[in-house]
Design an enzyme around this catalytic site. Structure first.
Site, short mmCIF file in Angstrom:
data_model
loop_
_atom_site.label_atom_id
_atom_site.label_comp_id
_atom_site.label_asym_id
_atom_site.label_seq_id
_atom_site.Cartn_x
_atom_site.Cartn_y
_atom_site.Cartn_z
N GLY A 74 0.80 -1.22 0.00
CA GLY A 74 0.00 0.00 0.00
C GLY A 74 0.83 1.27 0.00
O GLY A 74 0.62 2.18 -0.81
N LYS A 75 1.82 1.34 0.89
CA LYS A 75 2.68 2.52 0.94
C LYS A 75 3.68 2.51 -0.21
O LYS A 75 4.09 3.57 -0.70
CB LYS A 75 3.38 2.60 2.29
CG LYS A 75 2.41 2.90 3.45
CD LYS A 75 3.16 3.05 4.76
CE LYS A 75 2.19 3.36 5.90
NZ LYS A 75 1.28 2.24 6.20
N CYS B 255 1.01 2.02 13.31
CA CYS B 255 -0.41 2.37 13.45
C CYS B 255 -0.83 2.09 14.89
O CYS B 255 -1.91 1.56 15.15
CB CYS B 255 -1.28 1.62 12.45
SG CYS B 255 -1.08 -0.17 12.44
#
Length: 430
Positions: free
Chosen positions: A249-250, A367
């Site tokens: 994703g990143k 996170c």
């Protein structure tokens, strides 16, 4: 599906989630619906919403049902959630009709326990704080340290449903074009306030079926996650490592910020996760990424010491910042997990830091909402290494309010994002 059939399916799904306590609930749900393709999209959303309500109310429901011998079952949990949400007792009893596709009749024991809840409220003033705020008792001192007087507000925000955030892929379009494409398919999106690449949609929507997603113009990514990439501030032509890349994703966002120029190495210890990135990279039109599987005894890190301009460490963590999306994670988390994660994070940070060349940038991110995984981890690392120093994030894509900071924490209550932490370090020039 009838309301009774939907409730029965929700109970079945909750049984499947309880049977796999270490597996994320969304993975179990995906497998459940994949095996039952006859369940339509509308029914899936209703069933999922019922189950996720139960997961968000887990401690409170167990508190209300504490008198049941042997503890609550998925049947009584779902029924209690309905009752405490305002449904009439007769309506709930009717959903357990024993007819085709419905659950069997409530037993005398179940009916007695549920009847006692008629007219009660989900939140009761007699509840202990951790029960009312839905977190484990042992986690209380960690959260008090993190939030102090704002603990109740932050936990209330984590107990609410999350919006759906998208990132516009600038390799294929811009925000205005993405908004227009989504609008053509009756999906209303608005620009995010912090990320210049972000769009926000209310609630859960099937965006993966839209033209914008299929063509790689949009990608699902929380706004806070996008800001982690902005803090890395990778430039075209640089050499970059996404050290804990997962499914990429990143990595996708980094490639976009580098305009597909330069080299990105996406590393992870999981072959299936790295393999899952292939389709995403292809859809996004990204071609400057290579993948590397980190294995025991692997000398790849040692051989490439000091070779990269920027390194992102999106470290494995408690995931406390994602509880809006993953309420089941609160149930699975144990104190020993934190202790083990702190050791693992320190080891990963040391290995990844060795890849940064003098003058290069290292971004450590989680996170998590916990100081132990965030600021404490960075302070301990800097006490062990005199090669690195904290620097202002800078860059043109971060909000002005964050550019002069050497790191930042984001929370659902304060920032409207998932909970994230990022620290920006520089390897001192020789």
């Amino acid at each position: 599906m009838t309301p009774a059939a939907r409730l029965s399916a929700a109970i079945d799904l909750l049984c499947a989630i309880e049977a796999a306590p270490r597996r994320p609930a969304d993975a179990t749900a995906n497998a459940y619906f994949r095996d039952r393709r006859y369940i339509g999209g509308g029914d899936r959303r209703v069933i999922s919403a019922r189950v996720w309500d139960v997961l968000r109310q887990w401690r409170r429901l167990h508190w209300h049902l504490r008198a049941i011998a042997g503890g609550p079952s998925p049947r009584t949990l779902c029924a209690a959630s309905l009752l405490l949400g305002g449904e009439e007792l007769g309506t709930v009893r009717g959903l357990f009709s024993g007819e085709r596709f419905a659950q069997s009749h409530l037993t005398q024991r179940e009916d007695t326990a549920l009847a006692a809840l008629a007219g009660a409220a989900l939140n009761d003033p007699e509840m202990p704080g951790p029960v009312r705020l839905e977190y484990p008792d042992w986690l209380h001192p960690y959260l008090v340290r993190a939030f102090g007087a704002s603990l109740e507000q932050e936990m209330a925000a984590l107990d609410s449903g999350a919006s759906l955030d998208l990132r516009v892929n600038l390799l294929k379009g811009n925000r205005e074009e993405a908004i227009r494409i989504l609008r053509n398919e009756q999906v209303v999106a608005t620009p995010t306030s912090l990320s210049p690449w972000g769009l926000r949609l209310p609630g859960r929507q099937p965006v993966t079926a839209t033209q914008g997603f299929r063509e790689g113009i949009i990608e699902i990514q929380d706004e806070g996650s996008q800001l982690i990439v902005a803090a890395l501030d990778a430039r075209p032509g640089e050499r970059v490592v996404d050290f804990c890349a997962g499914a990429g994703g990143k990595t996708l966002a980094i490639a976009m910020s580098m305009e597909n120029r330069g080299q990105i190495v996406a590393c992870d210890v999981s072959a299936p996760r790295l393999e899952g990135a292939v389709k995403r990279l292809r859809r996004a039109g990204v071609h400057n990424v290579e993948r590397h599987l980190l294995t025991g005894g692997d000398k790849w890190v040692k051989r490439r010491a000091g070779a990269f301009d920027r390194v992102l460490v999106d470290a494995p963590c408690s995931g406390t910042g994602t509880w809006r999306r993953n309420p089941d994670a609160r149930i699975r988390l144990e104190e020993r997990d934190i202790r083990e994660l702190l050791v693992k994070q320190a080891e990963i940070l040391e290995r990844a830091a060795s890849l940064v060349k003098p003058g290069g940038r290292l971004v450590y991110a989680t996170c998590s909402l916990l100081q132990e995984e965030n600021e404490d981890q960075i302070a301990a690392f800097l006490s062990r290494s005199d090669r690195f120093e904290r620097v202002a994030a800078g860059g043109e894509t971060l909000p002005v309010s964050l550019r002069e900071k050497t790191g930042f924490s984001l929370t659902p209550h304060r920032d409207g994002t998932d909970g994230f932490f990022a620290a920006v370090l520089r390897c001192k020039p020789v």
